[in-house]
Design a protein around this motif. Structure first.
Motif, short mmCIF file in Angstrom:
data_model
loop_
_atom_site.label_atom_id
_atom_site.label_comp_id
_atom_site.label_asym_id
_atom_site.label_seq_id
_atom_site.Cartn_x
_atom_site.Cartn_y
_atom_site.Cartn_z
N ARG A 225 35.44 60.21 40.51
CA ARG A 225 36.90 60.30 39.93
C ARG A 225 37.53 58.89 39.79
NH1 ARG A 225 40.04 64.78 43.57
NH2 ARG A 225 38.94 63.94 45.22
N ARG A 228 35.97 57.29 36.71
CA ARG A 228 36.72 58.03 35.23
C ARG A 228 37.80 57.42 35.27
NH1 ARG A 228 37.41 63.24 37.10
NH2 ARG A 228 35.06 63.62 37.08
N VAL A 229 38.88 57.10 36.20
CA VAL A 229 40.09 56.72 36.05
C VAL A 229 39.98 55.11 35.51
CG1 VAL A 229 42.25 55.97 37.19
CG2 VAL A 229 41.31 58.16 37.49
N THR A 231 37.54 53.59 33.95
CA THR A 231 36.83 53.59 32.90
C THR A 231 38.13 54.13 31.74
OG1 THR A 231 34.89 54.42 33.61
CG2 THR A 231 35.19 54.48 31.18
N HIS A 232 38.80 54.80 31.85
CA HIS A 232 40.12 55.39 31.10
C HIS A 232 41.02 54.08 30.82
CE1 HIS A 232 43.01 57.93 29.38
NE2 HIS A 232 43.98 57.44 30.17
N GLU A 233 41.37 53.57 31.98
CA GLU A 233 42.29 52.65 32.06
C GLU A 233 41.71 51.33 31.27
OE1 GLU A 233 45.48 52.49 32.69
OE2 GLU A 233 45.66 54.56 33.47
N MET A 235 39.27 51.33 29.09
CA MET A 235 39.21 51.74 27.73
C MET A 235 40.56 51.71 26.82
SD MET A 235 36.07 51.74 26.98
CE MET A 235 36.10 52.61 25.36
N ASN A 236 41.44 52.13 27.56
CA ASN A 236 42.88 52.00 26.85
C ASN A 236 43.25 50.60 26.43
OD1 ASN A 236 43.07 54.71 26.98
ND2 ASN A 236 44.33 54.90 28.74
N THR A 239 40.13 48.90 23.99
CA THR A 239 39.84 49.49 22.55
C THR A 239 40.85 48.83 21.64
OG1 THR A 239 39.19 51.55 23.38
CG2 THR A 239 40.11 51.52 21.26
N GLU A 403 44.57 65.32 42.48
CA GLU A 403 44.38 64.18 41.81
C GLU A 403 45.25 63.13 41.95
OE1 GLU A 403 41.79 63.96 39.57
OE2 GLU A 403 40.98 66.13 39.79
N PHE A 409 45.37 57.06 39.03
CA PHE A 409 45.67 58.24 38.26
C PHE A 409 47.25 58.44 37.97
CE2 PHE A 409 46.60 62.74 38.11
CZ PHE A 409 45.98 63.15 37.20
N THR A 411 50.41 60.47 35.67
CA THR A 411 50.89 61.34 34.61
C THR A 411 51.75 60.54 33.54
OG1 THR A 411 52.22 62.65 35.97
CG2 THR A 411 49.98 63.31 35.55
#
Length: 450
Positions: A225, A228-229, A231-233, A235-236, A239, A403, A409, A411
């Motif tokens: 997890r 995953r977080v 990678t998401h941050e 990549m944001n 990119t 989460e 993480f 929202t």
């Protein structure tokens, strides 16, 4: 019925003895010595018969209780007697004996049933007395400790000296974690104890379970997890940098040859400058993200001291008395029960958590009508102290509850998502915990201190 028959038998015999004695006395004073002697012999016979009758009844009852005491249910009394009262007594004793035997057999069957469950349980169970003698140990705990049979806690020295030290100092309601190693594997054993009383003897009941696999699964799941977080941050941030870099690069290359300065248009130069600004902003955001990660990993050890709970809450209330709270007419309350409650904490770190939770509550409430936030400090019955932060916002969706404490993480459109995970880390350093209960129009975060 039995007691009445014996009762009337005794009354009849006692009355008969009394009449005989009175008649003997009368004949004696009337000088009828032969009749008096005859009645004296009769009186002796009646008294002896009464004593034998009572002794016979007492012996039967004594035999009965001795048999029950020794768990001997084979004793039977004859029921075909000429004396009705003794016949009824024997029948009643046999009936009671049968009832007690049935209860005993049911108890033994239940005991055997529960004992089999304990033997087959996937957790180790052990009981020992104040002298260290082990009264029961199932096969699972012998497998966990790789030693059998277990008769005394001193035998645990042969398994591991630390294990023996733990058991010798174990107190009721203790929770311990110990790591044992052998040539095959490592074991993380969680140990819980409680106190029980059996046959007037105080015993310690210990439950042991190998949680190594569960910890591995939790750790793997946490890493998945977290990655995953992360990678998401990342990549944001990466990119847009990649996309803008490719666009700007097209301005500076014409095929394989570099573009001449004279070929640049004014729009291309403006777009290049804007692109570089965006790349700089994304780079700064990425640096901020990395810095927040570093701050999460390098938390200082808490500087613990006794502080007044109500004073801490009053400071938080003053800090949160912002224009946003006043403009939205949000009720902000604090309470300490009792008012002189003291907490052994690092005030700065705990204040940081409370401010973060209060801001989250404020953002959750937004501009809804009759918004309310309440911070309460108190003490549970087991003497553990707590601080809770409650709000009447819309609540946290159930699928996000597990989460929200994961690092990074979030929202929200803004923020790093480090606040709650940082709060959890601070509570861990305090030896406490943080939890949340949320439903519609009610969310409560609770900090629990040891």
């Amino acid at each position: 019925m039995v007691s009445k028959s014996i009762y009337w038998q005794l009354i009849f015999r006692v009355v008969l003895v009394t009449i005989t004695a009175m008649a003997m006395a009368f004949l004696y004073f009337e000088k009828h010595f032969i009749g008096a002697i005859f009645l004296l012999l009769t009186l002796i016979f009646q008294t002896n018969s009464l004593i034998q009758h009572i002794n016979q009844t007492n012996r039967k009852i004594a035999y009965f209780f001795d048999a029950i005491k020794n768990e001997d249910f084979t004793l039977r009394f004859p029921e075909k007697l000429s004396v009705k009262s003794l016949q009824e007594l024997n029948h009643s004793l046999n009936t009671v004996n049968k009832v007690i035997q049935d209860i005993h057999l049911k108890k033994e069957a239940q005991e055997q049933y529960y004992l089999e469950i304990i033997k087959q349980a996937d957790i180790g169970i052990l009981t020992f007395n104040s002298k260290g003698h082990i009264l029961f140990a199932n096969s699972k705990i012998e497998t966990l400790f790789n030693y059998q049979p277990l008769n005394h806690i001193k035998q645990l020295k042969k398994v591991d000296e630390k294990l023996y030290t733990l058991f010798s100092s174990l107190k009721p309601f203790d929770r311990k974690l110990i790591q044992l190693s052998n040539e095959r594997e490592k074991q993380q054993i969680a140990i819980k104890s409680t106190e029980i009383s059996m046959n007037g003897q105080e015993l310690v009941l210990v439950v042991a379970q190998d949680i190594h696999q569960e910890l591995d699964e939790k750790e793997t799941d946490s890493w998945v997890r977290l990655i995953r977080v992360l990678t998401h941050e990342i990549m944001n941030s990466i990119t847009p940098i990649t996309s803008i870099s490719e666009s700007v690069l097209k301005y500076f290359k014409n095929g394989s040859a570099p573009t001449l300065l004279s070929e640049f248009t004014e729009d291309q130069l403006k777009n290049t400058a804007k692109g570089l600004e965006v790349i700089k902003e994304q780079g700064n955001d990425l640096m901020t993200f990395v810095q927040s990660y570093r701050s999460f990993l390098s938390l200082p050890k808490p500087d613990l001291s006794l502080v007044s709970a109500i004073q801490v809450l009053e400071k938080i209330k003053i800090l949160m008395s912002s224009e946003e709270v006043e403009q939205n007419n949000i009720s902000f309350e604090i309470e300490a029960i009792p008012t002189n409650l003291e907490l052994y904490i690092d005030e700065k770190q705990i204040s940081q958590i409370l401010i973060n939770l209060s801001k989250n509550a404020l953002q959750s409430i937004g501009d809804q009508e009759r918004g309310a936030i309440k911070i309460t400090a108190g003490q549970y019955q087991d003497q553990k102290k707590y601080i809770s932060v409650w709000d009447n916002g819309p609540g946290i969706p159930k699928d996000l509850l597990e989460e929200i404490f994961i690092p990074f993480f979030t929202t929200k459109n803004t923020g790093t998502g480090i606040g709650l995970s940082l709060s959890k880390q601070i509570m861990h350093l305090h030896g406490g915990s943080i939890g949340v209960i949320s439903q519609k129009n009610s969310t409560c975060f609770t900090l629990v201190f040891k």
